[in-house]
Enzyme design. Structure first.
Site, PDB file in Angstrom:
ATOM      1  N   ASP A  31      38.918  41.114  39.155  1.00  0.00           N
ATOM      2  CA  ASP A  31      39.066  41.049  37.697  1.00  0.00           C
ATOM      3  C   ASP A  31      39.271  39.594  37.279  1.00  0.00           C
ATOM      4  OD1 ASP A  31      40.082  43.327  35.390  1.00  0.00           O
ATOM      5  OD2 ASP A  31      40.484  41.203  34.999  1.00  0.00           O
ATOM      6  N   GLU A  96      38.132  48.366  27.252  1.00  0.00           N
ATOM      7  CA  GLU A  96      37.519  47.240  26.542  1.00  0.00           C
ATOM      8  C   GLU A  96      36.058  47.061  26.922  1.00  0.00           C
ATOM      9  OE1 GLU A  96      40.043  43.902  27.309  1.00  0.00           O
ATOM     10  OE2 GLU A  96      41.719  44.801  26.202  1.00  0.00           O
ATOM     11  N   HIS A 101      34.888  51.857  34.896  1.00  0.00           N
ATOM     12  CA  HIS A 101      35.442  51.040  35.985  1.00  0.00           C
ATOM     13  C   HIS A 101      36.810  51.555  36.384  1.00  0.00           C
ATOM     14  CE1 HIS A 101      36.308  49.126  32.093  1.00  0.00           C
ATOM     15  NE2 HIS A 101      37.476  48.795  32.602  1.00  0.00           N
ATOM     16  N   HIS A 103      40.282  50.338  38.046  1.00  0.00           N
ATOM     17  CA  HIS A 103      41.099  49.181  38.414  1.00  0.00           C
ATOM     18  C   HIS A 103      41.870  49.510  39.693  1.00  0.00           C
ATOM     19  CE1 HIS A 103      41.063  47.032  34.396  1.00  0.00           C
ATOM     20  NE2 HIS A 103      40.741  48.233  33.984  1.00  0.00           N
TER      21      HIS A 103
HETATM   22  P1  DGP Z   1      39.462  47.654  30.509  1.00  0.00           P
HETATM   23  O1  DGP Z   1      40.533  47.294  29.524  1.00  0.00           O
HETATM   24  O2  DGP Z   1      39.895  48.819  31.400  1.00  0.00           O
HETATM   25  O3  DGP Z   1      38.131  47.875  29.856  1.00  0.00           O
HETATM   26  O4  DGP Z   1      39.344  46.397  31.471  1.00  0.00           O
HETATM   27  C1  DGP Z   1      38.262  45.530  31.514  1.00  0.00           C
HETATM   28  C2  DGP Z   1      38.573  44.475  32.535  1.00  0.00           C
HETATM   29  O5  DGP Z   1      37.382  43.746  32.799  1.00  0.00           O
HETATM   30  C3  DGP Z   1      39.627  43.450  32.105  1.00  0.00           C
HETATM   31  O6  DGP Z   1      40.760  43.558  32.963  1.00  0.00           O
HETATM   32  C4  DGP Z   1      38.951  42.096  32.271  1.00  0.00           C
HETATM   33  C5  DGP Z   1      37.721  42.414  33.091  1.00  0.00           C
HETATM   34  N1  DGP Z   1      36.561  41.610  32.756  1.00  0.00           N
HETATM   35  C6  DGP Z   1      35.959  41.538  31.538  1.00  0.00           C
HETATM   36  N2  DGP Z   1      34.899  40.724  31.594  1.00  0.00           N
HETATM   37  C7  DGP Z   1      34.796  40.298  32.884  1.00  0.00           C
HETATM   38  C8  DGP Z   1      33.889  39.439  33.560  1.00  0.00           C
HETATM   39  O7  DGP Z   1      32.922  38.905  33.002  1.00  0.00           O
HETATM   40  N3  DGP Z   1      34.121  39.231  34.882  1.00  0.00           N
HETATM   41  C9  DGP Z   1      35.167  39.808  35.537  1.00  0.00           C
HETATM   42  N4  DGP Z   1      35.310  39.534  36.840  1.00  0.00           N
HETATM   43  N5  DGP Z   1      36.039  40.633  34.934  1.00  0.00           N
HETATM   44  C10 DGP Z   1      35.859  40.864  33.614  1.00  0.00           C
END
Ligand code: DGP
Length: 115
Positions: A31, A96, A101, A103
């Site tokens: 993340d 978001e 996904h 975590h």
């Molecule tokens: P959620 O709130 O469950 O939708 O979490 C989305 C997660 O995705 C957040 O913890 C940050 C991560 N994230 C968003 N954009 C990117 C990206 O471009 N690269 C990576 N590695 N993580 C990302």
């Protein structure tokens, strides 16, 4: 692939990511904004928005998401110390990025949202 989806672009290699694991069905990467010492996201390679979109034909994807978690935990050295698996769904679920996904959070004892 959904052209407007950042996670689809990550799967396609159009946006760089720190790969942790992949198999036929899922891709896992760190993340960008870690909430724990180990914070990995496991995503289906196919674009699925969230659990609301899961159908019987997604059984392989659904199983692969969950089965990848303990493999990643072992790889990251947090299998025994423990970890949380969180999947946010929809606005009230604080999703978001609209590509499903899971975590994987570990490496420290975290506050529990349910008390
Ligand atoms: P959620 O709130 O469950 O939708 O979490 C989305 C997660 O995705 C957040 O913890 C940050 C991560 N994230 C968003 N954009 C990117 C990206 O471009 N690269 C990576 N590695 N993580 C990302």
């Amino acid at each position: 692939m959904n052209e407007d989806c950042i996670f689809c672009k990550i799967v396609a290699g159009e946006i760089p990511s720190d790969e942790v694991y992949q198999d036929e069905w899922v891709y896992a990467f760190r993340d960008i904004n870690p909430a724990a010492p180990t914070h990995v996201l496991i995503i289906p390679k196919e674009h699925v928005v969230n659990t609301n979109e899961l159908r019987d034909e997604h059984k392989d994807i659904a199983a692969a998401l969950l089965l990848a978690a303990p493999k990643i935990a072992a790889q990251e050295g947090i299998a025994e110390s423990g970890y949380r698996l969180i999947m946010n769904n929809g606005p009230d679920g604080r999703q978001e990025v609209m590509h499903m996904h899971l975590h994987v959070l570990g490496g420290a004892r975290m506050q529990h949202p349910m008390g």
